[in-house]
Enzyme design. Structure first.
Site, mmCIF file in Angstrom:
data_model
loop_
_atom_site.group_PDB
_atom_site.id
_atom_site.type_symbol
_atom_site.label_atom_id
_atom_site.label_comp_id
_atom_site.label_asym_id
_atom_site.label_seq_id
_atom_site.Cartn_x
_atom_site.Cartn_y
_atom_site.Cartn_z
ATOM 1 N N LYS A 127 0.869 -1.181 0.000
ATOM 2 C CA LYS A 127 0.000 0.000 0.000
ATOM 3 C C LYS A 127 0.900 1.224 0.000
ATOM 4 O O LYS A 127 2.037 1.158 0.466
ATOM 5 C CB LYS A 127 -0.883 0.006 1.264
ATOM 6 C CG LYS A 127 -2.097 0.883 1.167
ATOM 7 C CD LYS A 127 -3.271 0.184 0.499
ATOM 8 C CE LYS A 127 -4.416 1.132 0.240
ATOM 9 N NZ LYS A 127 -5.621 0.425 -0.260
ATOM 10 N N ASP A 167 -6.994 4.344 -4.602
ATOM 11 C CA ASP A 167 -7.671 4.230 -3.299
ATOM 12 C C ASP A 167 -8.276 5.608 -3.066
ATOM 13 O O ASP A 167 -8.500 6.356 -4.036
ATOM 14 C CB ASP A 167 -6.666 3.843 -2.198
ATOM 15 C CG ASP A 167 -7.336 3.471 -0.873
ATOM 16 O OD1 ASP A 167 -7.962 2.389 -0.803
ATOM 17 O OD2 ASP A 167 -7.275 4.256 0.085
HETATM 18 P P1 NDP Z 1 -13.255 7.786 -2.578
HETATM 19 O O1 NDP Z 1 -12.196 8.801 -2.359
HETATM 20 O O2 NDP Z 1 -13.818 7.603 -3.943
HETATM 21 O O3 NDP Z 1 -14.502 8.079 -1.598
HETATM 22 C C1 NDP Z 1 -14.374 8.134 -0.220
HETATM 23 C C2 NDP Z 1 -15.700 8.664 0.342
HETATM 24 O O4 NDP Z 1 -15.659 8.526 1.756
HETATM 25 C C3 NDP Z 1 -15.923 10.137 0.042
HETATM 26 O O5 NDP Z 1 -17.302 10.382 -0.152
HETATM 27 C C4 NDP Z 1 -15.433 10.813 1.321
HETATM 28 O O6 NDP Z 1 -16.053 12.066 1.585
HETATM 29 C C5 NDP Z 1 -15.899 9.804 2.349
HETATM 30 N N1 NDP Z 1 -15.107 9.969 3.562
HETATM 31 C C6 NDP Z 1 -13.763 9.834 3.702
HETATM 32 N N2 NDP Z 1 -13.400 10.086 4.961
HETATM 33 C C7 NDP Z 1 -14.547 10.377 5.631
HETATM 34 C C8 NDP Z 1 -14.835 10.702 6.974
HETATM 35 N N3 NDP Z 1 -13.871 10.782 7.892
HETATM 36 N N4 NDP Z 1 -16.144 10.912 7.322
HETATM 37 C C9 NDP Z 1 -17.130 10.826 6.413
HETATM 38 N N5 NDP Z 1 -16.912 10.517 5.102
HETATM 39 C C10 NDP Z 1 -15.639 10.311 4.739
HETATM 40 O O7 NDP Z 1 -12.647 6.423 -2.009
HETATM 41 P P2 NDP Z 1 -13.089 4.915 -2.310
HETATM 42 O O8 NDP Z 1 -14.561 4.860 -2.454
HETATM 43 O O9 NDP Z 1 -12.219 4.405 -3.373
HETATM 44 O O10 NDP Z 1 -12.627 4.184 -0.966
HETATM 45 C C11 NDP Z 1 -13.469 4.141 0.193
HETATM 46 C C12 NDP Z 1 -12.967 3.056 1.134
HETATM 47 O O11 NDP Z 1 -12.956 1.799 0.452
HETATM 48 C C13 NDP Z 1 -11.544 3.238 1.660
HETATM 49 O O12 NDP Z 1 -11.466 2.690 2.958
HETATM 50 C C14 NDP Z 1 -10.710 2.382 0.714
HETATM 51 O O13 NDP Z 1 -9.488 1.967 1.290
HETATM 52 C C15 NDP Z 1 -11.662 1.207 0.525
HETATM 53 N N6 NDP Z 1 -11.427 0.402 -0.663
HETATM 54 C C16 NDP Z 1 -11.447 0.970 -1.911
HETATM 55 C C17 NDP Z 1 -11.236 0.177 -3.019
HETATM 56 C C18 NDP Z 1 -11.354 0.723 -4.402
HETATM 57 O O14 NDP Z 1 -11.313 -0.085 -5.350
HETATM 58 N N7 NDP Z 1 -11.535 2.024 -4.593
HETATM 59 C C19 NDP Z 1 -10.906 -1.249 -2.894
HETATM 60 C C20 NDP Z 1 -11.027 -1.773 -1.535
HETATM 61 C C21 NDP Z 1 -11.240 -0.944 -0.484
HETATM 62 P P3 NDP Z 1 -15.257 13.444 1.357
HETATM 63 O O15 NDP Z 1 -15.127 13.581 -0.124
HETATM 64 O O16 NDP Z 1 -16.127 14.470 1.998
HETATM 65 O O17 NDP Z 1 -13.925 13.280 2.050
#
Ligand code: NDP
Length: 444
Positions: A127, A167
């Site tokens: 990572k 990510d």
């Molecule tokens: P994105 O950046 O596309 O989206 C993340 C979302 O989570 C945003 O809407 C963000 O809001 C919100 N968010 C982040 N931090 C907070 C917080 N503290 N409180 C409330 N909302 C929050 O990321 P992904 O969707 O790609 O990833 C999301 C999760 O999934 C992570 O844990 C990642 O490690 C995991 N993951 C992702 C994979 C992938 O293929 N993308 C694969 C496996 C796991 P805001 O914009 O306001 O910050």
């Protein structure tokens, strides 16, 4: 001789002081592995398999200097944690967020080792990322940052060494700029990153894979209890890649998703999101409050998490430790029967205890969100073969992989009373292959 959980955690804490997220992940895994090793493989104790598996094979930390649009010098920090390569090249995403630090990347890399093993594809775990905040940056600033980041990272990665992906904060645009810079430096068009665009080496369905895979896993959980996902009410957190595609697949399956959220707050739409509403959400981006101006039956809350609403299924898809003990108690008391993690480690250790005590189905991220890395693995296979498979073919393989992960969890996690401890199943199922491979390769 036998291993003792408290002594092992004391050892891990002494070696990794102040790394709370990493220690949380180590405790979550070793709580299941220690009894397993004591009972089934006491010979692995002298081989120090646990001490070795929690130690990253390599950590690279580097300076990333770049110029903003005002020509001012900016300095960030870049990281790559190459955790374990026993079963294949390091594989795992890059996260760009001001919250990034070594503890978070080590926890993510550690979880990735077990997740990648569960997919059945030969991939090690890694990572990386940076404390760079992409929010509010111009497209050109993002490009300059990505180019500077890759100018150092390129020497540590390669199609058969380490293959990063996206990510939080790293999507197709960032992968494009990173890939362009790698190709310019190396003069080599190779599958060194996954999550690429469909015209330049990417796989169909990679953007959808984590969210779709999550729902395929939930489908397996429900089929296993002779129930179906159709008609169920679902609360989802996040409003990014994983949350959106989880919502889309839930709608395809006939379920009703009633919440989405981001760091501004939570949308509660009691009528459920539709594909049309989802398209509007993608259009407004992070401005979630705009949704309720158009859809009057919905409300936007700055003081309530998705877990405060009654649902059958909860899918945390935002970030680590976003669902705590109190949230877990609220979910259980309001009748939630299944929690499946789209994000990595979104439930705190205390929250997981609440789920296990209530005997509701709890699917950890390393199993339930493995669809993303699984399709990344399929993207690597397509790159090696010089092919591009159809969406249907990738989707079929994704379903099979999620199904197999579910079977592995049931095999290793079924308890005497019939309750399936998916966390235990995923930890043990992911561990065995990696441990045997490490032992076969000697003390390296
Ligand atoms: P994105 O950046 O596309 O989206 C993340 C979302 O989570 C945003 O809407 C963000 O809001 C919100 N968010 C982040 N931090 C907070 C917080 N503290 N409180 C409330 N909302 C929050 O990321 P992904 O969707 O790609 O990833 C999301 C999760 O999934 C992570 O844990 C990642 O490690 C995991 N993951 C992702 C994979 C992938 O293929 N993308 C694969 C496996 C796991 P805001 O914009 O306001 O910050």
């Amino acid at each position: 001789m036998s291993l003792n959980f408290e002594s092992f955690i004391a050892y891990a804490r002494a070696k990794n002081p102040n790394e709370s997220e990493f220690l949380q992940a180590v405790a979550e895994v070793t709580e299941d592995l220690i009894p397993y090793i004591n009972q089934k493989h006491p010979d692995w104790i002298d081989a120090k398999i646990l001490e070795r598996i929690i130690e990253p094979e390599r950590i690279i930390i580097f300076k990333v200097s770049w110029l903003n649009d005002q020509n001012q010098v900016q300095v960030n920090r870049g990281f790559r944690v190459q955790m374990n390569s026993a079963i294949g090249p390091y594989k795992g995403g890059l996260r760009f967020s001001p919250t990034v630090n070594l503890s978070i990347l080590k926890f993510l890399a550690f979880e990735q080792v077990f997740k990648n093993s569960l997919t059945g594809i030969p991939l090690g775990g890694g990572k990386g990322g940076s404390d760079f905040d992409p929010k509010g940056k111009s497209d050109m600033e993002i490009m300059r940052f990505c180019q500077s980041f890759m100018t150092e990272l390129y020497r540590h990665i390669g199609a058969e060494t380490d293959v990063p992906a996206g990510d939080i904060g790293v999507g197709e645009r960032e992968i494009g700029y990173l890939f362009g810079q790698y190709k310019r430096i190396q003069n080599n068009f190779t599958g060194v990153l996954t999550g690429k665009g469909k015209y330049w080496g990417g796989s169909y369905l990679r953007p959808e894979a984590t969210g779709y895979g999550l729902l395929y896993f939930v489908q397996c959980v429900f089929e296993n209890m002779d129930e179906e996902v159709a008609g169920k009410e679902i609360c989802i957190s996040g409003a990014g890649n994983v949350a959106y595609y989880a919502t889309e697949k839930a709608i395809h399956l006939g379920a009703k998703v009633i919440t989405l959220s981001n760091s501004l707050g939570t949308i509660h739409d009691p009528e459920g999101f539709t594909l049309e509403k989802l398209a509007y959400l993608k259009e407004i981006g992070r401005e979630l409050p705009k949704y309720v101006d158009r859809y009057k039956t919905a409300a936007f809350y700055t003081d309530r998490k998705p877990w405060h609403f009654k649902c059958d299924i909860a899918l945390p898809c935002a970030t680590q430790n976003e669902l705590n003990e109190e949230d877990a108690q609220l979910l259980v008391s309001q009748g939630c029967i299944c929690v499946a993690e789209g994000a990595n480690m979104p439930s705190t250790a205390e929250a997981i205890k609440v789920f296990h005590k209530a005997k509701i189905h709890f699917a950890p991220g390393k199993a339930a969100n493995a669809g993303g890395v699984a399709v990344s693995g399929l993207e690597m296979s397509q790159n090696w073969a010089g092919q591009q498979w159809s969406s249907d073919k990738v989707d079929g393989k994704l379903k099979t992989i999620m199904n197999n992960i579910h079977k592995t969890c049931v095999k290793h996690g079924k308890e005497e009373d019939g309750y399936i401890n998916y966390l235990k199943g995923a930890n043990i199922g992911g561990f065995i292959k990696v441990a045997e491979s490490m032992l076969a390769q000697g003390i390296v």
